[in-house]
Motif scaffolding. Structure first.
Motif, short mmCIF file in Angstrom:
data_model
loop_
_atom_site.label_atom_id
_atom_site.label_comp_id
_atom_site.label_asym_id
_atom_site.label_seq_id
_atom_site.Cartn_x
_atom_site.Cartn_y
_atom_site.Cartn_z
N LYS A 1 34.09 -41.24 17.29
CA LYS A 1 32.72 -41.75 17.18
C LYS A 1 31.69 -40.62 17.09
O LYS A 1 30.54 -40.85 16.75
N SER B 1 28.70 -38.39 22.03
CA SER B 1 28.23 -39.53 22.84
C SER B 1 26.82 -39.23 23.32
O SER B 1 26.35 -38.07 23.30
N HIS C 1 25.26 -45.24 26.34
CA HIS C 1 26.32 -45.97 25.66
C HIS C 1 26.27 -45.73 24.15
O HIS C 1 25.19 -45.58 23.56
N TYR C 2 27.44 -45.78 23.55
CA TYR C 2 27.55 -45.62 22.10
C TYR C 2 26.87 -46.76 21.33
O TYR C 2 26.52 -46.59 20.16
N ASN C 3 26.73 -47.93 21.95
CA ASN C 3 26.21 -49.06 21.18
C ASN C 3 24.76 -48.85 20.73
O ASN C 3 24.24 -49.63 19.93
N TYR C 4 24.09 -47.81 21.24
CA TYR C 4 22.76 -47.48 20.74
C TYR C 4 22.83 -46.62 19.48
O TYR C 4 21.81 -46.36 18.85
N ASP D 1 25.38 -47.30 17.09
CA ASP D 1 26.17 -48.06 16.12
C ASP D 1 25.35 -48.37 14.87
O ASP D 1 24.12 -48.20 14.83
N GLU D 2 26.06 -48.91 13.85
CA GLU D 2 25.37 -49.34 12.63
C GLU D 2 24.42 -50.50 12.92
O GLU D 2 23.39 -50.63 12.27
N ASN D 3 24.81 -51.35 13.83
CA ASN D 3 23.93 -52.43 14.29
C ASN D 3 23.58 -52.17 15.75
O ASN D 3 24.14 -52.79 16.66
N PRO D 4 22.66 -51.25 15.99
CA PRO D 4 22.44 -50.76 17.35
C PRO D 4 21.68 -51.74 18.25
O PRO D 4 20.96 -52.62 17.77
#
Length: 498
Positions: free
Chosen positions: A313, A316, A420-423, A425-428
């Motif tokens: 990914k 981080s 977190h990685y979800n910030y 992402d492509e759809n953050p």
């Protein structure tokens, strides 16, 4: 007797009215037949009577002119000395009063300043009354015994309805032997609660109360209070105790509903919006790098969740932050003499085990990433500590939800986003934060200290477990780091002057 016809009488009256009220007389009104002029000449008695009638009406109107005034009631006093408060100023549309009271007394001391409204004339129309008051108090126990201390600055209003507003029994000190407090209130007494019959105003009044107290103890106190009342909006609203600063209406509204705030010297730096997450996490990195400058420094970071580095990914959020710490370490390592007071880094995880990070020890994630970046926990003039909130785990249900970063007790970023990685992402995930600087950052540091005390520090790990840990039992700072002496139960996080 010559009879004045109706047409002549109309012109006659018109000219008199125009003359009395300064109106310009049209030339067409003067260019009338001679019979009209004769009629006017022979109606002097009627003209004289009309003039008297108009003059009498003017006198009656003058008597009915009315003015609303404010007056300081001589019954105002300080307690327990019962000294007078009113300065003796005549009733006016705007008044300023102040009083000082010093003494030693069991439980409570302070003063009241009482204002009444007056009608000069008859049938005064109710008006809004504006007020602003400030109170500065220092207090102490004569024998140095610590207590809880309360202060009040309120406006008690007695009109067609009775009500009170302001700051009542706010905490100025918790378990301390001495301290100080600054309170401010402002507001409007609406005309709607003032009787439309000004004869009733003799029973109308409002009182500004300023008191400090400590239950079941003696109080040494010194109180200074300023009060301004006016029938017009007060031009100079409260300043929050900051010379040359006028608080915005929003801040004044907040101030009227909450405990006193520390406004002076605070600065808004940036509003942080996610996405883009990368830029938001880089702000942590940049803030940490302030500590590269020679001197004594402290970097404090708190988050609830910390995703471990994943090579697939990319960097981080934690790695992005730690690159800033890495830059500081490099500077200290190469020139330790530039940092005589040392540089200290504290990282606090709100949970030791978190389901969002596989329920493994998050402290170990951080320690591993520090090692991978070549950042030691301890070296000359260098210290890094990693801990989790006291008994914080997904299983116990205890955790800290705080996410913020403080540098040197002078700069702070606070937000709602974890590491977190979800910030990224492509759809953050969307979130926000704010960066401010000034004295309020030291209050954020006090929040961090409260969370740090009792936390579980991990010194070493084996695989995925912490193998050497200790409980934090003491909180201390280098003397170069500003730390606040809090007043009240709640620690102010941030407030801004507008």
């Amino acid at each position: 007797m010559f009879t004045v016809n109706s047409r002549a009488r109309i012109v006659h009256i018109t000219l008199i009215v125009m003359f009395l009220f300064g109106a310009a007389v049209p030339t067409t009104a003067l260019a009338k037949p001679s019979v009209i002029q004769n009629d006017l000449a022979n109606s002097s008695d009627e003209a004289e009577n009309l003039v008297k009638t108009i003059e009498n009406t003017r006198d009656e109107n003058a008597l009915q002119t009315s003015t609303v005034l404010l007056a300081c009631d001589p019954g105002s006093f300080t307690f327990p000395a019962f000294g007078p408060v009113c300065s003796g100023a005549s009733p006016a549309t705007s008044l300023t009063e102040e009083f000082d009271v010093t003494g030693r007394i069991p439980y409570l001391g302070g003063g009241d300043v009482k204002f009444k409204i007056q009608c000069e004339g008859v049938d005064c129309v109710p008006q809004n009354i504006y007020y602003a008051a400030s109170m500065d108090v220092t207090f102490s126990d004569p024998w140095g015994t610590p207590h809880d201390w309360n202060a009040s600055l309120t406006n008690e209003m007695h009109f067609t309805t009775t009500t009170s507003e302001g700051i009542s029994n706010t905490k100025c000190g918790v378990n301390v032997a001495s301290g100080e407090c600054h309170l401010e209130i402002s507001g409007v007494i609406p005309a709607e609660i003032i009787s439309e019959n000004s004869d009733d105003w003799i029973n109308h009044y409002f009182t500004i109360h300023a008191y400090v107290s400590s239950p079941l103890s003696w109080v040494d106190y010194d109180i200074h209070t300023d009060v301004q009342v006016s029938l017009s909006p007060i031009v100079d609203p409260p300043t929050g105790g900051c010379p040359g600063v006028t608080l915005s209406p929003i801040v004044q509204a907040v101030q009227a509903k909450v405990d006193p705030q520390e406004y002076c010297g605070n600065n808004y730096v940036d509003l942080i919006s996610l996405p883009p997450g990368q830029a938001a996490f880089e702000k942590f990195q940049s803030l940490a790098e302030i500590a590269i400058n020679p001197g004594s420094h402290e970097i404090d970071f708190a988050t609830m969740g910390w995703d471990p580095y994943d090579s697939e990914k990319g960097d981080s959020p934690g790695i992005i932050l730690l690159r800033g710490v890495q830059s500081v370490y490099t500077a200290v390592h190469e020139n330790p003499e530039n940092y005589p007071g040392g540089v200290r880094v504290r990282i606090l995880l709100g949970l030791e085990n978190y389901f969002a990070t596989s329920l493994l020890d998050q402290r170990v994630y951080v320690l591993k990433e520090l090692a991978e970046l070549g950042i030691p926990q301890e070296e000359t003039n260098w210290l890094v500590e990693v801990a989790s909130y006291r008994d914080g785990s997904q299983l116990s249900g205890k955790h800290s939800h705080v996410k913020m970063m403080i540098v040197d007790g002078e700069h702070v970023i606070a937000g709602g986003y974890n590491m977190h990685y979800n910030y990224l992402d492509e759809n953050p995930v969307h979130d926000m934060g704010i960066q401010v600087s000034g004295p309020i950052a030291s209050h954020a540091l006090k929040v961090f200290d409260d969370l740090w005390l009792g936390a579980s520090r991990c010194r070493a790990y084996t695989l995925i477990w912490c193998s050497d840990e200790e409980t934090i039992t003491d909180v201390s700072h280098n003397t170069a780091i500003p730390t606040p002496t809090p007043t009240g139960n709640d620690i102010v996080f941030f407030s801004l002057s507008g």
